[in-house]
Design a protein around this motif. Structure first.
Motif, PDB file in Angstrom:
ATOM      1  N   LEU A 470      30.247  15.703  40.440  1.00 37.72           N
ATOM      2  CA  LEU A 470      31.468  15.596  41.206  1.00 37.72           C
ATOM      3  C   LEU A 470      32.041  16.833  41.667  1.00 37.72           C
ATOM      4  CD1 LEU A 470      33.179  12.340  39.782  1.00 37.72           C
ATOM      5  CD2 LEU A 470      31.615  12.449  41.590  1.00 37.72           C
ATOM      6  N   GLN A 471      32.415  17.077  42.764  1.00 33.67           N
ATOM      7  CA  GLN A 471      33.165  18.537  42.882  1.00 33.67           C
ATOM      8  C   GLN A 471      34.382  18.469  42.195  1.00 33.67           C
ATOM      9  OE1 GLN A 471      34.161  19.192  47.127  1.00 33.67           O
ATOM     10  NE2 GLN A 471      34.578  21.347  46.756  1.00 33.67           N
ATOM     11  N   GLY A 472      35.202  17.596  42.376  1.00 35.15           N
ATOM     12  CA  GLY A 472      36.511  17.618  41.741  1.00 35.15           C
ATOM     13  C   GLY A 472      36.763  18.063  40.355  1.00 35.15           C
ATOM     14  N   PRO A 473      36.081  17.511  39.454  1.00 34.37           N
ATOM     15  CA  PRO A 473      36.044  17.964  38.198  1.00 34.37           C
ATOM     16  C   PRO A 473      35.079  19.124  37.648  1.00 34.37           C
ATOM     17  CG  PRO A 473      34.990  15.773  38.357  1.00 34.37           C
ATOM     18  CD  PRO A 473      35.389  16.234  39.742  1.00 34.37           C
ATOM     19  N   TYR A 474      34.226  19.604  38.405  1.00 29.66           N
ATOM     20  CA  TYR A 474      33.010  20.374  38.053  1.00 29.66           C
ATOM     21  C   TYR A 474      33.696  21.638  37.552  1.00 29.66           C
ATOM     22  CZ  TYR A 474      28.707  22.999  38.007  1.00 29.66           C
ATOM     23  OH  TYR A 474      27.554  23.460  37.495  1.00 29.66           O
ATOM     24  N   ASP A 475      33.292  21.979  36.437  1.00 32.34           N
ATOM     25  CA  ASP A 475      33.601  23.403  35.772  1.00 32.34           C
ATOM     26  C   ASP A 475      32.899  24.458  36.257  1.00 32.34           C
ATOM     27  OD1 ASP A 475      34.399  25.201  34.138  1.00 32.34           O
ATOM     28  OD2 ASP A 475      33.941  24.227  32.218  1.00 32.34           O
ATOM     29  N   LEU A 476      33.916  25.316  36.974  1.00 33.22           N
ATOM     30  CA  LEU A 476      33.205  26.325  37.749  1.00 33.22           C
ATOM     31  C   LEU A 476      33.045  27.753  36.805  1.00 33.22           C
ATOM     32  CD1 LEU A 476      35.333  26.302  41.192  1.00 33.22           C
ATOM     33  CD2 LEU A 476      32.796  25.656  40.841  1.00 33.22           C
ATOM     34  N   SER A 477      33.420  27.446  35.846  1.00 36.53           N
ATOM     35  CA  SER A 477      32.853  28.669  34.706  1.00 36.53           C
ATOM     36  C   SER A 477      31.489  29.055  34.753  1.00 36.53           C
ATOM     37  CB  SER A 477      33.293  28.426  33.273  1.00 36.53           C
ATOM     38  OG  SER A 477      34.655  27.936  33.042  1.00 36.53           O
TER      39      SER A 477
END
Length: 671
Positions: A470-477
């Motif tokens: 899911l884009q919303g909770p995706y961790d962009l680290s």
């Protein structure tokens, strides 16, 4: 001298091994005498006469043409199957009345026995070939028996019994006289009939009975455990033949036997004339005698002119986990109360399970269970449809005394026949395999009487597994390739879903749709299953978190699309139909590796090195627009489980609004 000593030690060791194999304790037998035939005694009968209680009679290979009457609690050991220790019929067997026994004349007709275990004894007989000769020439009406357990407690184990075919003086086998392989008769018997091979008998191979008198209820009832025997019938024959027959109140256990080649040449005469396992007149059991358990037997027929695999009649018996194949009637339950037919594999033949009632009033309170739960399902396959004269399950209830095809039906008899697997799964195919003769005008399925339950049927559910982000909770680290699970950590999931088990790494719930066509208009199957989405994008079954897949309420294996829905993200569908079935753990379909994994043109959002469902669909329609932005603005400050918390950090705020602004104008590609 040393060699002779070694031989005696070797023989003693073999003797102790024999005792262990037949279940006789050795501590009390070490002081018992071993009598050897023909070494010490020329005949078996002479050894029995000389023996004392507890002695062992060891009979070496050879043919002993004699009648043996075992009048003491002794152990008889032959050499079969290593070599043949044969007890054969003496020349006067069919004329000498002293070989005929009628211990209880009010209950039993006389029968001639080649080997008889006398009343009150607890004898063991193992390792003999008991051969009546084939055929048995005699003009009398006396039945012939290979081994007769006559009101005794006996262990008859590991013998071969054959050749009991009464005939006329010309040698033509009789269609009316009766031969028996092994019989257990009379009361107070606790016998074990185990691992014997029985063939060429007419009519009974193993017969356990409390009486021959059909007009009087016996006062005592024999109990026998019949297990691991191999019973071979005569094939398609004009002679009546029964494999294992419990009669007139006899009870016990029938398990792990193998029975083959039972059929009768005439299709119209006496439909149970050729039957593998029969329990007759169970209603005679008195004094709280337990039900008969018929379990784990393997029963087969090569032809099916007129034969039955298992027939139970009377009261409270169980047919469990048997393998039955090729009979005209594979299993029949007649006039039973609290009977169970569960866990069986029934293949081919004409009728899988037949439930009949021919006695009692219409208000009789009986219950028959055929299957009844997924764990107890019967697999009943390969029978003709009702239109072709067969059925997987057939029900026929009639009043007593009325000829077949006439009269009223006992329509109040409750039958639970749910969760059975017929190998077909559409309503029409199932209907074609059920014959429910509920009244004179109704033939077929569904039943018109509410005391018969067929549905639901067994469902081996289709399974599917996916990986999605899911884009919303995706961790962009950098290099994270994971999602945050703030809703689980902050207890919003527990507060919303209550006490159901939630995986420790759960991000949120998703819903997965199964459809058999890409377009909804063309889909004849559309099923849904919820799942838990974990931080690494894999799923867990919503109801059983030990499963890494979801299960759909359909059994039709085939090619399916699946659609993944989330409450605040745009849905995606797999780009091509996938082959799914209910028998294996499915491979994971990975949406995260490429846009081409999902149906349509750029249906997902690139996140880091992966692809994810597009965030911001707060109103649940097919696209993201002004309404979604307005919904988020109105919910800012909320810290509950809220659809407007599109980044799923546990509260609605500016980050949700910013995220949604980047996806405005995007639409789902799911048709």
């Amino acid at each position: 001298m040393a060699r002779g000593h070694d031989l005696r030690v070797h023989e003693m060791m073999r003797y102790l091994l024999w005792l262990a194999l037949i279940g006789v304790g050795t501590s009390s037998n070490l002081s018992a005498t071993v009598l050897r035939v023909p070494n010490n005694y020329a005949t078996i009968s002479a050894a029995v006469t000389a023996a004392s209680t507890g002695d062992t009679i060891r009979v070496y290979a050879g043919t002993y043409a004699e009648h043996v009457n075992i009048t003491k609690s002794v152990v008889l050991i032959g050499s079969w199957p290593d070599t043949a220790t044969i007890i054969s019929a003496p020349g006067d067997f069919f004329s000498n009345v002293s070989y005929r026994y009628q211990t209880q004349p009010t209950l039993f007709d006389p029968r001639a026995a080649l080997v008889r275990i006398a009343p009150g004894t607890s004898a063991v007989m193992q390792g003999f070939v008991v051969d009546g000769g084939e055929p048995n020439r005699d003009t009398s009406t006396v039945a012939f028996t290979g081994i007769l357990v006559d009101s005794a407690s006996a262990t008859v184990k590991g013998n071969k019994v054959m050749g009991f075919l009464p005939s006329d003086t010309s040698g033509t086998p009789s269609t009316t006289l009766s031969g028996r392989g092994i019989e257990v008769l009379g009361g107070s018997t606790q016998s074990t009939i185990d691992s014997n091979t029985i063939s060429t008998c007419q009519r009974y191979h193993i017969h356990v009975s409390a009486t021959d008198d059909k007009t009087t209820s016996p006062g005592l009832f024999p109990k026998a455990t019949v297990s691991r025997n191999i019973i071979i019938g005569l094939g398609k024959s004009k002679l009546g033949q029964k494999g294992i027959w419990y009669n007139w109140g006899a009870y016990g256990t029938i398990n792990n036997n193998t029975l083959t080649q039972f059929d009768y040449i005439d299709s119209a005469v006496e439909p149970d004339r050729a039957s593998a396992i029969v329990v007759k007149h169970g209603e005679y059991r008195a004094g709280g005698k337990s039900r008969i358990l018929i379990s784990a037997n393997t029963i087969s027929a090569n032809t099916l002119t007129n034969n039955k695999g298992i027939f139970i009649e009377g009261s409270a018996d169980s047919v469990v986990s048997n393998t039955v194949s090729g009979f005209r009637w594979n299993v029949q339950v007649d006039d039973q109360d609290s009977a169970y037919v569960i866990g069986n594999t029934i293949t081919g033949g004409t009728v899988g399970v037949l439930v009949t009632a021919t006695t009692g009033s219409k208000t009789v309170a009986r219950l028959v269970t055929v299957g009844g739960s997924p764990a107890n399902k019967n697999t009943i396959t390969g029978q003709p449809t009702t239109a072709a004269g067969g059925a997987a399950i057939q029900l026929v209830f009639r009043e007593q005394g009325l000829p077949s095809g006439d009269g009223e039906f006992l329509s109040a008899i409750p039958v639970v026949a749910t969760y059975n697997d017929f190998g077909v799964y559409s309503s029409a195919e199932i209907a074609a395999r059920i014959f429910d003769r509920a009244d004179t005008s109704n033939i077929g399925w569904p039943a018109s009487i509410d005391t018969v339950l067929f549905s639901p049927f067994y469902v081996d559910k289709i399974r599917a597994s996916v990986k999605v982000f899911l884009q919303g909770p995706y961790d962009l680290s950098v290099g994270a390739d994971t999602m945050k699970n703030a809703l689980k950590a902050g207890s919003q999931l527990a507060l919303h879903f209550g006490v159901i088990p939630i995986p420790a790494l759960a991000v949120d719930s998703i819903n997965i749709e199964l459809r058999n066509a890409a377009l909804t208009a063309g889909s004849t199957t559309r099923k849904y299953a919820p799942a838990w989405l974990l931080t690494n994008g894999t799923i867990r079954n919503f109801s059983d978190t030990t499963k890494s897949y979801v299960e759909f309420d359909t059994t039709l294996s085939g090619s399916y699309y699946f659609v993944v829905y989330h409450r605040s993200h745009l849905a995606v569908m797999c780009s091509l139909a996938q082959s799914l079935d209910g028998g294996t753990v499915p491979a994971v379909y990975n949406f995260t590796t490429s846009q081409s994994q999902a149906y349509g043109t750029n249906p997902m959002k690139a996140v880091g090195s992966q692809f994810a469902l597009v965030a911001g669909n707060t109103d649940g329609n097919s696209g993201i627009g002004a309404t979604d932005l307005a919904n988020i603005r109105s919910a800012i400050g909320s810290v509950t489980y809220n659809v407007n918390d599109v980044d799923m950090n546990g509260g609605v705020g500016a980050t949700d609004l910013s995220l949604c602004r980047t996806t405005v104008g995007l639409n789902t590609q799911v048709p």
